[in-house]
Every structure is written in C-alpha cells, then in structure tokens.
Design an enzyme around this catalytic site. Structure first.
Site, PDB file in Angstrom:
ATOM      1  N   GLU A   1       0.902  -1.221  -0.021  1.00 13.85           N
ATOM      2  CA  GLU A   1       0.120   0.128   0.015  1.00 13.85           C
ATOM      3  C   GLU A   1       0.656   1.195   0.085  1.00 13.85           C
ATOM      4  OE1 GLU A   1      -4.132  -0.214   1.221  1.00 13.85           O
ATOM      5  OE2 GLU A   1      -3.180   0.702   3.160  1.00 13.85           O
TER       6      GLU A   1
ATOM      7  N   LYS B   1       0.325   5.139   0.912  1.00 16.54           N
ATOM      8  CA  LYS B   1      -0.596   6.167   1.640  1.00 16.54           C
ATOM      9  C   LYS B   1       0.275   7.024   2.515  1.00 16.54           C
ATOM     10  CE  LYS B   1      -1.800   2.891   5.254  1.00 16.54           C
ATOM     11  NZ  LYS B   1      -2.952   2.054   5.669  1.00 16.54           N
TER      12      LYS B   1
ATOM     13  N   LYS C   1      -7.972   2.309  -3.696  1.00 17.07           N
ATOM     14  CA  LYS C   1      -8.437   2.192  -2.452  1.00 17.07           C
ATOM     15  C   LYS C   1      -9.157   3.537  -2.311  1.00 17.07           C
ATOM     16  CE  LYS C   1      -7.761  -0.125   1.781  1.00 17.07           C
ATOM     17  NZ  LYS C   1      -6.560  -0.707   2.764  1.00 17.07           N
TER      18      LYS C   1
ATOM     19  N   GLU D   1     -14.448  -6.063   0.910  1.00 19.12           N
ATOM     20  CA  GLU D   1     -14.003  -5.985   2.246  1.00 19.12           C
ATOM     21  C   GLU D   1     -15.191  -6.374   3.217  1.00 19.12           C
ATOM     22  OE1 GLU D   1     -11.256  -3.108   3.797  1.00 19.12           O
ATOM     23  OE2 GLU D   1     -12.728  -2.618   5.204  1.00 19.12           O
TER      24      GLU D   1
ATOM     25  N   ASN E   1     -11.139  -7.094   6.977  1.00 22.09           N
ATOM     26  CA  ASN E   1     -10.121  -6.179   7.585  1.00 22.09           C
ATOM     27  C   ASN E   1      -9.826  -6.710   9.097  1.00 22.09           C
ATOM     28  OD1 ASN E   1      -9.066  -3.858   8.769  1.00 22.09           O
ATOM     29  ND2 ASN E   1     -10.123  -2.597   7.245  1.00 22.09           N
TER      30      ASN E   1
ATOM     31  N   GLU F   1      -6.462  -7.993   5.428  1.00 22.33           N
ATOM     32  CA  GLU F   1      -6.068  -6.630   5.323  1.00 22.33           C
ATOM     33  C   GLU F   1      -5.685  -6.148   6.622  1.00 22.33           C
ATOM     34  OE1 GLU F   1      -9.249  -4.415   3.230  1.00 22.33           O
ATOM     35  OE2 GLU F   1      -9.906  -6.221   2.650  1.00 22.33           O
ATOM     36  N   SER F   2      -4.914  -5.489   6.648  1.00 23.72           N
ATOM     37  CA  SER F   2      -4.215  -4.390   7.916  1.00 23.72           C
ATOM     38  C   SER F   2      -3.677  -5.194   8.971  1.00 23.72           C
ATOM     39  CB  SER F   2      -5.661  -3.795   8.543  1.00 23.72           C
ATOM     40  OG  SER F   2      -6.052  -2.933   7.555  1.00 23.72           O
TER      41      SER F   2
END
Length: 259
Positions: free
Chosen positions: A55, A57, A117, A166, A187, A217-218
C-alpha cells in the site's frame, strides 16, 4: 457516526463535486474508451504462493501521518522492483491524504496491477477508477447494501476490472458470497477502536469456499504475522504502514515472500 461512516459521507461530498466537473455519462464514455481491462489484479492473486498487495498512503485515521517525506512514485517503483504482486493506492484526501493525481502518476510508472483504494458509494467512482487506470476497486460491505454491492460488481464485470470486497463479520461474508464476489477481504482492524485481531480472519476464513480469493487486510507487521496468515489460508495479504515506514523495503518484502 464511526470513522467508516464519516469516510463514506466525505466520499459522497467529493462525488458531487466530481459530477459537476464530469457527468456520469461522460465518465462512462471515458472509462469505456480506456484500455480494455483483463482482470490482472485477480490473476495476480491466483498464483500458488501468498501474494503481497503493498500500500501507498501518506496517512491513516489510526496512525496519523505515516510518511512526512512522501516520494510516492519512488515507493511504488520499489514495491514493484522488490517483488510486490500488486499496489494499493489511497485516493481519499481527508484522512489518508491521497488523491487521483498520486494514483495517476504512480500508474504511469509501474506495470503491476493497481487497486484504487477509496470509499466507493456510487457507480461513478468505478468508472472513474477505470479511467484512472485501476485494475481493481475496493467495495466495503459495511457501507453498501446488498443490492448496491451486486450492482457495483456487475459494473466491474462489464469493465473487466476486479473488486476487493471488504468484510468484517459473518453476515458480511455471507452477503459477499451471495452477490458473487470473487475476491473477499477481511479487515483485521476493528474500525471502532483500531485494535488488530488475526483470530477474526481465521474464523471467517472457514466460511469462504474454494475458488474464492481470500485477502487478509491491515495490521501486518512481522514475518510471524505472515506465517500466521499463511497458516490460516490467506491467498494474499495487504501490507501498509510497516512497508511505508521501512527504510529497507527490499529486505522486508524478501522476508515476507520467503516466510
């Protein structure tokens, strides 16, 4: 109103401004005249080994500013050169400090599949993503009705781009499966208190049948995290802050790929 609801509302406000500049019919035309999609994002996640979605960001609601110095093109090119399978690029401007400009500039410099995203609340944003060169969009069950999700998946199908759907719980997994999602993400971060829990991904993984792609995710920070998620049965992992803050991205990606 939780953070996800705030992000969805801000997305609706941005959408109104975007539509004033370019109408839906005009955006559809721009998208359909763009390069033909071939679901490269899906293909990248279907390989035998664990796929890495890396990612880009500048900030996040949970971490604040992640990268004061933000050479996003250099970061994205490092991801590609060091073995990332896909790139996720935030375009949300308020909490993540992203933009369509950042996405477009990265798209011009890398060839691996890219996920736009953002917080999709309208089909306009899917056509917009296609026009920007996205190979995939994010669809979040918690801010969409089942009918909206089904409609948006059909738009993606028509444009030959992928959708990362998601989820956060069993109900959302069931909804995603009922409307035909091919790529289902869980997530690991609780959006109410921002805590990370991989056990939720383990529980929900059991509900996703063979033939579907499961993305965790995450919250991924270490090689041990990667090993846990591989054991759970993740097909792909989305990695964010750990890579953004790393000075040696090559080593981390190498370690993650060989875990």
């Amino acid at each position: 109103m939780n953070i996800l609801e705030k992000l969805a509302e801000l997305s609706r406000q941005r959408l109104e401004n975007d539509r004033q500049k370019i109408s839906l019919s005009e955006m559809k035309g721009l998208a359909k005249n763009s390069d033909k999609g071939d679901e490269k994002f899906l293909s990248a996640l279907q390989k035998k080994n664990l796929s890495l979605i890396c990612e880009v960001k500048k900030a996040s609601p949970s971490k604040g500013i992640i990268a004061e110095n933000f050479p996003y093109i250099e970061i994205a090119k490092d991801y590609e050169n060091f073995g990332a399978d896909c790139i996720s690029c935030l375009t949300e401007p308020n909490y993540f400090l992203g933009s369509d400009k950042i996405f477009s500039e990265i798209r011009a410099e890398v060839s691996i599949p890219m996920l736009r995203k953002d917080f999709t609340v309208d089909e306009y944003q899917i056509y917009q993503a296609k026009f920007l060169g996205a190979d995939a969009v994010l669809l979040i069950c918690a801010i969409l009705s089942a009918q909206e999700l089904e409609n948006f998946l059909q738009v993606c199908e028509d444009l030959k781009i992928s959708a990362l759907v998601e989820t956060h719980d069993e109900f959302e997994i069931k909804t995603a499966l009922e409307v035909g999602a091919k790529i289902i993400g869980v997530n690991n971060r609780n959006l109410k208190n921002f805590s990370v829990d991989f056990s939720n991904a383990a529980k929900l993984r059991e509900l996703i049948p063979a033939g579907k792609i499961f993305v965790s995710e995450s919250g991924v920070k270490t090689v041990d995290d990667i090993k846990i998620l591989k054991k759970i049965g993740a097909d792909a992992v989305l990695v964010g802050e750990t890579l953004m803050r790393a000075t040696d991205k090559k080593k981390i990606l190498s370690d993650f790929k060989s875990a």
